[in-house]
Scaffold this motif. Structure first.
Motif, PDB file in Angstrom:
ATOM      1  N   GLN A   1      43.381 -48.311  16.517  1.00  0.00           N
ATOM      2  CA  GLN A   1      43.264 -47.975  17.846  1.00  0.00           C
ATOM      3  C   GLN A   1      44.210 -46.894  18.538  1.00  0.00           C
ATOM      4  N   VAL A   2      45.248 -46.813  18.183  1.00  0.00           N
ATOM      5  CA  VAL A   2      46.326 -45.685  18.417  1.00  0.00           C
ATOM      6  C   VAL A   2      46.030 -44.397  17.972  1.00  0.00           C
ATOM      7  N   GLU A   3      45.675 -44.488  16.528  1.00  0.00           N
ATOM      8  CA  GLU A   3      45.111 -43.359  15.791  1.00  0.00           C
ATOM      9  C   GLU A   3      43.919 -42.464  16.500  1.00  0.00           C
ATOM     10  N   PHE A   4      42.959 -43.567  16.504  1.00  0.00           N
ATOM     11  CA  PHE A   4      41.678 -43.035  17.036  1.00  0.00           C
ATOM     12  C   PHE A   4      41.758 -42.226  18.679  1.00  0.00           C
ATOM     13  N   GLU A   5      42.373 -42.991  19.274  1.00  0.00           N
ATOM     14  CA  GLU A   5      42.683 -42.418  20.669  1.00  0.00           C
ATOM     15  C   GLU A   5      43.515 -41.209  20.780  1.00  0.00           C
ATOM     16  N   ARG A   6      44.371 -41.061  19.865  1.00  0.00           N
ATOM     17  CA  ARG A   6      45.356 -39.771  19.429  1.00  0.00           C
ATOM     18  C   ARG A   6      44.401 -38.719  18.885  1.00  0.00           C
ATOM     19  N   GLN A   7      43.359 -39.031  18.165  1.00  0.00           N
ATOM     20  CA  GLN A   7      42.323 -38.061  17.610  1.00  0.00           C
ATOM     21  C   GLN A   7      41.690 -37.374  18.608  1.00  0.00           C
TER      22      GLN A   7
ATOM     23  N   GLU B   1      52.585 -27.020  19.656  1.00  0.00           N
ATOM     24  CA  GLU B   1      52.329 -27.982  18.577  1.00  0.00           C
ATOM     25  C   GLU B   1      53.022 -29.274  18.744  1.00  0.00           C
ATOM     26  N   ALA B   2      54.495 -28.905  19.010  1.00  0.00           N
ATOM     27  CA  ALA B   2      55.246 -29.898  19.365  1.00  0.00           C
ATOM     28  C   ALA B   2      54.821 -31.113  20.311  1.00  0.00           C
ATOM     29  N   ASP B   3      54.137 -30.601  21.021  1.00  0.00           N
ATOM     30  CA  ASP B   3      53.530 -31.640  22.252  1.00  0.00           C
ATOM     31  C   ASP B   3      52.543 -32.625  21.504  1.00  0.00           C
ATOM     32  N   ILE B   4      51.966 -32.344  20.407  1.00  0.00           N
ATOM     33  CA  ILE B   4      51.130 -33.296  19.873  1.00  0.00           C
ATOM     34  C   ILE B   4      51.721 -34.274  19.235  1.00  0.00           C
ATOM     35  N   ASP B   5      53.093 -33.930  18.539  1.00  0.00           N
ATOM     36  CA  ASP B   5      53.832 -35.119  17.945  1.00  0.00           C
ATOM     37  C   ASP B   5      54.459 -35.684  19.211  1.00  0.00           C
ATOM     38  N   ALA B   6      54.934 -35.167  20.331  1.00  0.00           N
ATOM     39  CA  ALA B   6      55.295 -36.026  21.160  1.00  0.00           C
ATOM     40  C   ALA B   6      54.363 -36.861  22.023  1.00  0.00           C
ATOM     41  N   ASP B   7      53.060 -36.664  22.014  1.00  0.00           N
ATOM     42  CA  ASP B   7      51.988 -37.454  22.387  1.00  0.00           C
ATOM     43  C   ASP B   7      51.949 -38.502  21.495  1.00  0.00           C
ATOM     44  N   LEU B   8      51.910 -38.296  20.239  1.00  0.00           N
ATOM     45  CA  LEU B   8      51.918 -39.446  19.264  1.00  0.00           C
ATOM     46  C   LEU B   8      52.944 -40.293  19.446  1.00  0.00           C
TER      47      LEU B   8
ATOM     48  N   GLY C   1      54.080 -50.417  20.734  1.00  0.00           N
ATOM     49  CA  GLY C   1      54.759 -50.837  19.797  1.00  0.00           C
ATOM     50  C   GLY C   1      54.662 -50.878  18.450  1.00  0.00           C
ATOM     51  N   VAL C   2      54.324 -49.756  17.985  1.00  0.00           N
ATOM     52  CA  VAL C   2      54.351 -49.284  16.716  1.00  0.00           C
ATOM     53  C   VAL C   2      55.408 -48.379  16.460  1.00  0.00           C
ATOM     54  N   GLU C   3      56.216 -48.644  15.293  1.00  0.00           N
ATOM     55  CA  GLU C   3      57.175 -47.789  14.723  1.00  0.00           C
ATOM     56  C   GLU C   3      56.484 -46.510  13.985  1.00  0.00           C
ATOM     57  N   HIS C   4      57.117 -45.316  14.197  1.00  0.00           N
ATOM     58  CA  HIS C   4      56.577 -43.952  13.388  1.00  0.00           C
ATOM     59  C   HIS C   4      56.088 -44.356  11.751  1.00  0.00           C
ATOM     60  N   LEU C   5      57.243 -44.998  11.245  1.00  0.00           N
ATOM     61  CA  LEU C   5      57.152 -45.136   9.697  1.00  0.00           C
ATOM     62  C   LEU C   5      56.013 -46.156   9.481  1.00  0.00           C
ATOM     63  N   GLU C   6      56.006 -46.952  10.378  1.00  0.00           N
ATOM     64  CA  GLU C   6      54.535 -48.022  10.182  1.00  0.00           C
ATOM     65  C   GLU C   6      53.400 -47.152  10.119  1.00  0.00           C
TER      66      GLU C   6
ATOM     67  N   LYS D   1      52.956 -43.983  10.003  1.00  0.00           N
ATOM     68  CA  LYS D   1      52.833 -43.137   8.828  1.00  0.00           C
ATOM     69  C   LYS D   1      52.342 -43.715   7.266  1.00  0.00           C
ATOM     70  N   SER D   2      52.956 -44.966   7.188  1.00  0.00           N
ATOM     71  CA  SER D   2      52.404 -45.699   5.913  1.00  0.00           C
ATOM     72  C   SER D   2      50.817 -46.053   6.016  1.00  0.00           C
ATOM     73  N   TRP D   3      50.416 -46.416   7.224  1.00  0.00           N
ATOM     74  CA  TRP D   3      48.951 -46.755   7.688  1.00  0.00           C
ATOM     75  C   TRP D   3      48.165 -45.639   7.349  1.00  0.00           C
ATOM     76  N   HIS D   4      48.579 -44.436   7.803  1.00  0.00           N
ATOM     77  CA  HIS D   4      47.853 -43.209   7.712  1.00  0.00           C
ATOM     78  C   HIS D   4      47.825 -42.854   6.425  1.00  0.00           C
ATOM     79  N   ASP D   5      48.827 -42.837   5.659  1.00  0.00           N
ATOM     80  CA  ASP D   5      48.636 -42.402   4.320  1.00  0.00           C
ATOM     81  C   ASP D   5      48.000 -43.408   3.523  1.00  0.00           C
ATOM     82  N   SER D   6      47.866 -44.460   3.704  1.00  0.00           N
ATOM     83  CA  SER D   6      46.902 -45.560   2.953  1.00  0.00           C
ATOM     84  C   SER D   6      45.452 -45.291   3.056  1.00  0.00           C
ATOM     85  N   LEU D   7      45.209 -44.614   4.422  1.00  0.00           N
ATOM     86  CA  LEU D   7      43.801 -44.462   4.640  1.00  0.00           C
ATOM     87  C   LEU D   7      43.294 -43.880   3.568  1.00  0.00           C
ATOM     88  N   VAL D   8      43.913 -42.886   2.837  1.00  0.00           N
ATOM     89  CA  VAL D   8      43.350 -42.116   1.632  1.00  0.00           C
ATOM     90  C   VAL D   8      42.909 -43.163   0.707  1.00  0.00           C
ATOM     91  N   VAL D   9      43.415 -44.405   0.224  1.00  0.00           N
ATOM     92  CA  VAL D   9      43.201 -45.219  -0.725  1.00  0.00           C
ATOM     93  C   VAL D   9      42.505 -46.535  -0.443  1.00  0.00           C
TER      94      VAL D   9
END
Length: 128
Positions: free
Chosen positions: A62-68, A79-86, A94-99, A101-109
């Motif tokens: 949900q967070v990723e979809f709204e971000r996109q 460009e840094a404003d995009i990172d700040a928005d994320l 309540g989601v950690e960045h590493l969590e 990123k792991s989710w995002h990387d796992s989308l590929v597989v």
């Protein structure tokens, strides 16, 4: 940066997400900075193909979809404003960045995560 789009389809947003992951746009768990520097990628991957889609991954989707949607419709002067928005969105959810990123990387597989992300975005991005 402003991308020309007043309404973004779910498939367009998913295409951006999957293309970024496939091309290493947000890093790669199989090579990371070493691969970018020309070194051989590590032999073990931290990306799992069997990541189950559950309530937590739905929150992240949900967070990723709204971000996109925001990236496709909001003007970010730097460009840094995009990172700040994320980071702001992740913190609010309540989601950690590493969590994320792991989710995002796992989308590929992980077809289960891709299906879940598509379900989250089936209504499309909010209009203006």
């Amino acid at each position: 940066m402003r991308l020309p789009s007043t309404t973004t389809s779910t498939s367009a947003v998913l295409g951006v997400i999957l293309a970024a992951g496939a091309l290493g746009g947000c890093g790669s768990a199989t090579g990371g900075a070493d691969a970018d520097a020309g070194a051989a990628p590590s032999s073990t991957s931290t990306v799992r193909a069997d990541v189950p889609a559950d309530a937590r991954t739905r929150e992240i989707a949900q967070v990723e979809f709204e971000r996109q949607c925001a990236v496709a419709t909001v003007s970010f002067p730097k460009e840094a404003d995009i990172d700040a928005d994320l980071e702001k969105r992740l913190k609010a959810a309540g989601v950690e960045h590493l969590e994320w990123k792991s989710w995002h990387d796992s989308l590929v597989v992980s077809p289960a995560l891709v299906t879940q992300l598509a379900e989250v975005g089936k209504g499309g991005c909010p209009k203006g």
